[in-house]
Design a protein around this motif. Structure first.
Motif, PDB file in Angstrom:
ATOM      1  N   ARG A 175      -0.817  26.257  25.086  1.00 17.96           N
ATOM      2  CA  ARG A 175      -1.195  25.101  24.266  1.00 17.96           C
ATOM      3  C   ARG A 175      -2.367  24.361  24.906  1.00 17.96           C
ATOM      4  O   ARG A 175      -2.460  24.215  26.129  1.00 17.96           O
ATOM      5  N   MET A 232      -2.663  25.778  19.690  1.00 24.04           N
ATOM      6  CA  MET A 232      -1.566  24.819  19.573  1.00 24.04           C
ATOM      7  C   MET A 232      -2.092  23.480  20.051  1.00 24.04           C
ATOM      8  O   MET A 232      -2.517  23.336  21.213  1.00 24.04           O
ATOM      9  N   SER A 234      -2.686  20.084  21.649  1.00 23.27           N
ATOM     10  CA  SER A 234      -2.081  19.529  22.865  1.00 23.27           C
ATOM     11  C   SER A 234      -1.821  18.039  22.690  1.00 23.27           C
ATOM     12  O   SER A 234      -2.234  17.438  21.705  1.00 23.27           O
TER      13      SER A 234
END
Length: 234
Positions: A175, A232, A234
């Motif tokens: 991520r 992804m 953060s």
């Protein structure tokens, strides 16, 4: 115990060919030549993987795939006609894990079956392992336990196929970083026979977003980095 594979194809020569090659790998094969026969068989027996021809004389492979996904998470591989891209996308949209284009190389088919069964076996083994907090990934209401292969979003269980779980795991572990489509391919399908288009990853990502109530336009979790891959947030 040998894994049991459901093979559904009205072309008996193809079904027999698949059976021969998979039996050589010590898999147990259950063959069906019609969709109705396959649906009845699914009610009687537990399977570990299904190979479904799309074009069947009665019930299509799409319908069978949908029925499987209503109750099971085992891998589904669709057999598609040459260059029918819409069939591939439709199959993946209904929950299939992979597709094989006819005519196919038997060794490629075997490699794909092995890859899917390895992932499914890992998924199932994870279900019975004791929870280890060191293997838990937590992010914005998302809790994934890698060892038990369970995933919660805002305290509700996410029901994921093994392929979806692996994609989400990779994105969670990285991520904040952009993960290229090529990296996802390598992580998911390491066999030398794989040569895949970006559509398969795209469809699996769409499934994840739907299950997570996420959107590509305003992502809370998975952001598309155009021309590169996915990230992804953060």
């Amino acid at each position: 115990m040998a894994e049991k594979i459901l093979v559904v194809d009205d072309e008996r020569e193809i079904a027999d060919l698949i059976e021969v090659y998979l039996q050589n790998e010590n898999y147990k094969i259950v063959k069906c030549y019609t969709g109705q026969e396959a649906l009845a068989c699914m009610e009687r027996e537990e399977m570990d993987l299904a190979i479904l021809d799309i074009m069947l004389p009665d019930v299509s492979g799409f319908v069978i795939c949908r029925r499987i996904r209503e109750k099971h998470t085992y891998p589904v591989i669709m057999l598609t006609a040459k260059d029918e891209e819409i069939d591939k996308i439709t199959g993946l949209s209904l929950g299939a894990d992979d597709y094989i284009t006819k005519p196919f190389r038997p060794l490629e088919m075997v490699a794909r079956v092995k890859a899917q069964l390895r992932r499914y076996k890992k998924y199932n083994q994870g279900q019975v392992l004791k929870k280890d907090e060191g293997d838990v990934l937590v992010h914005a209401g998302l809790i994934m336990n890698v060892r038990t292969h369970t995933c919660l979003l805002n305290e509700k269980e996410l029901v994921l196929t093994p392929t979806e779980f692996e994609i989400l795991r990779i994105l969670l572990e990285k991520r904040g970083e952009v993960v290229s489509t090529e990296t996802l391919f390598h992580e998911l399908w390491k066999d030398e026979y794989y040569s895949k288009a970006g559509n398969s990853i795209t469809v699996h990502i769409r499934h994840l977003r739907e299950k997570m109530n996420d959107t590509a336009e305003n992502p809370k979790y998975i952001r598309t980095v155009w021309g590169v891959g996915y990230k992804m947030e953060s």
